[in-house]
Design a protein around this motif. Structure first.
Motif, PDB file in Angstrom:
ATOM      1  N   ALA A   7       0.838  -1.286  -0.057  1.00  0.00           N
ATOM      2  CA  ALA A   7      -0.023   0.067  -0.150  1.00  0.00           C
ATOM      3  C   ALA A   7       0.970   1.304   0.044  1.00  0.00           C
ATOM      4  O   ALA A   7       2.004   1.086   0.232  1.00  0.00           O
ATOM      5  CB  ALA A   7      -0.984   0.055   1.187  1.00  0.00           C
ATOM      6  N   SER A   8       0.290   2.481  -0.362  1.00  0.00           N
ATOM      7  CA  SER A   8       0.865   3.655  -0.328  1.00  0.00           C
ATOM      8  C   SER A   8      -0.160   4.650  -0.146  1.00  0.00           C
ATOM      9  O   SER A   8      -1.111   4.593  -0.427  1.00  0.00           O
ATOM     10  CB  SER A   8       1.952   3.988  -1.584  1.00  0.00           C
ATOM     11  N   PHE A   9       0.537   5.788   0.513  1.00  0.00           N
ATOM     12  CA  PHE A   9      -0.377   6.815   0.697  1.00  0.00           C
ATOM     13  C   PHE A   9       0.497   8.310   0.989  1.00  0.00           C
ATOM     14  O   PHE A   9       1.716   8.091   1.418  1.00  0.00           O
ATOM     15  CB  PHE A   9      -1.276   6.638   1.920  1.00  0.00           C
ATOM     16  N   PRO A  10       0.178   9.287   0.777  1.00  0.00           N
ATOM     17  CA  PRO A  10       0.919  10.604   0.851  1.00  0.00           C
ATOM     18  C   PRO A  10       1.184  10.938   2.356  1.00  0.00           C
ATOM     19  O   PRO A  10       0.252  10.699   3.301  1.00  0.00           O
ATOM     20  CB  PRO A  10       0.170  11.667  -0.059  1.00  0.00           C
ATOM     21  N   HIS A  11       2.093  11.620   2.595  1.00  0.00           N
ATOM     22  CA  HIS A  11       2.437  12.169   3.889  1.00  0.00           C
ATOM     23  C   HIS A  11       1.267  12.755   4.619  1.00  0.00           C
ATOM     24  O   HIS A  11       0.601  12.731   5.770  1.00  0.00           O
ATOM     25  CB  HIS A  11       3.405  12.962   4.095  1.00  0.00           C
ATOM     26  N   SER A  12       0.367  13.588   3.678  1.00  0.00           N
ATOM     27  CA  SER A  12      -0.737  14.144   4.009  1.00  0.00           C
ATOM     28  C   SER A  12      -2.042  13.338   4.871  1.00  0.00           C
ATOM     29  O   SER A  12      -2.938  13.999   5.750  1.00  0.00           O
ATOM     30  CB  SER A  12      -1.331  15.335   3.079  1.00  0.00           C
ATOM     31  N   SER A  39       8.481   2.164   4.370  1.00  0.00           N
ATOM     32  CA  SER A  39       9.691   3.037   3.845  1.00  0.00           C
ATOM     33  C   SER A  39       8.893   4.448   3.329  1.00  0.00           C
ATOM     34  O   SER A  39       7.490   4.743   3.123  1.00  0.00           O
ATOM     35  CB  SER A  39      10.079   2.318   2.497  1.00  0.00           C
ATOM     36  N   VAL A  40       9.783   5.294   3.365  1.00  0.00           N
ATOM     37  CA  VAL A  40       9.310   6.898   2.937  1.00  0.00           C
ATOM     38  C   VAL A  40       9.932   7.007   1.613  1.00  0.00           C
ATOM     39  O   VAL A  40      11.380   7.304   1.675  1.00  0.00           O
ATOM     40  CB  VAL A  40       9.481   7.883   3.952  1.00  0.00           C
ATOM     41  N   ASP A  41       9.417   7.651   0.480  1.00  0.00           N
ATOM     42  CA  ASP A  41      10.133   8.023  -0.638  1.00  0.00           C
ATOM     43  C   ASP A  41      10.664   9.390  -0.435  1.00  0.00           C
ATOM     44  O   ASP A  41      10.414  10.064   0.373  1.00  0.00           O
ATOM     45  CB  ASP A  41       9.398   7.632  -1.960  1.00  0.00           C
ATOM     46  N   ASP A  42      11.366   9.859  -1.565  1.00  0.00           N
ATOM     47  CA  ASP A  42      11.847  11.162  -1.550  1.00  0.00           C
ATOM     48  C   ASP A  42      10.962  12.296  -1.809  1.00  0.00           C
ATOM     49  O   ASP A  42      11.193  13.297  -1.481  1.00  0.00           O
ATOM     50  CB  ASP A  42      12.922  11.408  -2.608  1.00  0.00           C
ATOM     51  N   LYS A  43       9.723  11.930  -2.021  1.00  0.00           N
ATOM     52  CA  LYS A  43       8.478  12.650  -2.034  1.00  0.00           C
ATOM     53  C   LYS A  43       7.314  12.815  -0.675  1.00  0.00           C
ATOM     54  O   LYS A  43       6.743  13.685  -0.502  1.00  0.00           O
ATOM     55  CB  LYS A  43       7.521  12.481  -3.216  1.00  0.00           C
ATOM     56  N   GLY A  44       8.011  11.953   0.320  1.00  0.00           N
ATOM     57  CA  GLY A  44       7.290  11.865   1.433  1.00  0.00           C
ATOM     58  C   GLY A  44       6.262  10.972   1.422  1.00  0.00           C
ATOM     59  O   GLY A  44       5.509  11.043   2.456  1.00  0.00           O
ATOM     60  N   ASN A  45       6.014  10.272   0.551  1.00  0.00           N
ATOM     61  CA  ASN A  45       4.828   9.034   0.560  1.00  0.00           C
ATOM     62  C   ASN A  45       5.280   7.986   1.285  1.00  0.00           C
ATOM     63  O   ASN A  45       6.624   7.496   1.225  1.00  0.00           O
ATOM     64  CB  ASN A  45       4.506   8.780  -1.155  1.00  0.00           C
ATOM     65  N   HIS A  47       5.077   4.102   2.128  1.00  0.00           N
ATOM     66  CA  HIS A  47       4.822   2.804   1.375  1.00  0.00           C
ATOM     67  C   HIS A  47       4.935   1.683   2.489  1.00  0.00           C
ATOM     68  O   HIS A  47       5.789   1.604   3.138  1.00  0.00           O
ATOM     69  CB  HIS A  47       5.884   2.393   0.315  1.00  0.00           C
ATOM     70  N   TYR A  48       3.960   0.633   2.369  1.00  0.00           N
ATOM     71  CA  TYR A  48       3.756  -0.355   3.235  1.00  0.00           C
ATOM     72  C   TYR A  48       3.800  -1.606   2.542  1.00  0.00           C
ATOM     73  O   TYR A  48       3.355  -1.846   1.418  1.00  0.00           O
ATOM     74  CB  TYR A  48       2.354  -0.153   3.797  1.00  0.00           C
ATOM     75  N   ILE A  49       4.368  -2.717   3.134  1.00  0.00           N
ATOM     76  CA  ILE A  49       4.408  -3.959   2.895  1.00  0.00           C
ATOM     77  C   ILE A  49       4.257  -4.938   4.148  1.00  0.00           C
ATOM     78  O   ILE A  49       4.801  -4.627   4.878  1.00  0.00           O
ATOM     79  CB  ILE A  49       5.746  -4.261   1.978  1.00  0.00           C
ATOM     80  N   ALA A  50       3.459  -5.930   3.758  1.00  0.00           N
ATOM     81  CA  ALA A  50       3.453  -6.917   4.837  1.00  0.00           C
ATOM     82  C   ALA A  50       3.283  -8.412   3.985  1.00  0.00           C
ATOM     83  O   ALA A  50       2.640  -8.577   2.821  1.00  0.00           O
ATOM     84  CB  ALA A  50       2.192  -6.630   5.675  1.00  0.00           C
ATOM     85  N   PHE A  51       3.535  -9.464   4.871  1.00  0.00           N
ATOM     86  CA  PHE A  51       3.335 -10.676   4.150  1.00  0.00           C
ATOM     87  C   PHE A  51       2.442 -11.638   5.464  1.00  0.00           C
ATOM     88  O   PHE A  51       2.646 -11.558   6.497  1.00  0.00           O
ATOM     89  CB  PHE A  51       4.758 -11.331   4.393  1.00  0.00           C
ATOM     90  N   PHE A  52       1.382 -12.064   4.640  1.00  0.00           N
ATOM     91  CA  PHE A  52       0.359 -12.916   5.440  1.00  0.00           C
ATOM     92  C   PHE A  52       0.458 -14.358   5.061  1.00  0.00           C
ATOM     93  O   PHE A  52       0.502 -14.761   3.785  1.00  0.00           O
ATOM     94  CB  PHE A  52      -1.184 -12.592   5.300  1.00  0.00           C
ATOM     95  N   LYS A  53       0.886 -15.216   6.050  1.00  0.00           N
ATOM     96  CA  LYS A  53       0.706 -16.859   5.765  1.00  0.00           C
ATOM     97  C   LYS A  53      -0.385 -17.148   6.710  1.00  0.00           C
ATOM     98  O   LYS A  53      -0.561 -16.907   7.881  1.00  0.00           O
ATOM     99  CB  LYS A  53       1.878 -17.212   6.441  1.00  0.00           C
ATOM    100  N   PHE A  54      -1.086 -18.124   5.956  1.00  0.00           N
ATOM    101  CA  PHE A  54      -2.180 -18.908   6.657  1.00  0.00           C
ATOM    102  C   PHE A  54      -1.713 -20.332   6.931  1.00  0.00           C
ATOM    103  O   PHE A  54      -0.735 -20.776   6.470  1.00  0.00           O
ATOM    104  CB  PHE A  54      -3.351 -19.032   5.461  1.00  0.00           C
ATOM    105  N   SER A  55      -2.635 -21.065   7.929  1.00  0.00           N
ATOM    106  CA  SER A  55      -2.151 -22.261   8.446  1.00  0.00           C
ATOM    107  C   SER A  55      -2.307 -23.179   7.179  1.00  0.00           C
ATOM    108  O   SER A  55      -1.680 -24.363   7.297  1.00  0.00           O
ATOM    109  CB  SER A  55      -3.079 -22.725   9.548  1.00  0.00           C
TER     110      SER A  55
END
Length: 106
Positions: A7-12, A39-45, A47-55
């Motif tokens: 996912a990603s979203f702006p700093h605002s 992580s935050v890019d050079d524009k201040g946005n 970025h999200y990453i997550a890993f989901f594991k199921f049984s």
């Protein structure tokens, strides 16, 4: 197999995203999450990453929908985008290829 959610979203939109994230229900015991990582890019946005594991070894359509619904609640956050993809381990990929080869040979 795992689901990788990005996912990603702006700093605002940070405060609104944090508010929603903090209200998400706890994951069931059958789902393990690694992350989230940001992580935050050079524009201040952000970025999200997550890993989901199921049984279960194979991820079902319902399980993918379950994770997608967790991200759907962010729809009102300005500039929020997300994606969820299924990924296999090397062992799972080799097993899948073996099954396809066996089916073609048979």
């Amino acid at each position: 197999m795992i689901l990788i959610a990005k996912a990603s979203f702006p700093h605002s939109s940070l405060k609104e995203a944090i508010r929603i994230f903090s209200q998400l229900p706890k994951l069931p015991a059958t789902v393990k999450r690694f992350g989230p990582f940001f992580s935050v890019d050079d524009k201040g946005n952000f970025h999200y990453i997550a890993f989901f594991k199921f049984s279960e070894q194979q991820i079902t359509v319902e399980q993918k929908k379950f994770i997608q619904k967790r991200f759907d609640v962010f729809a009102g956050v300005p500039g929020f985008t997300s994606s969820i993809d299924s990924w296999m381990s090397m062992e799972e990929t080799l097993e899948l290829l073996k099954k396809k080869d066996d089916a073609q040979a048979g």
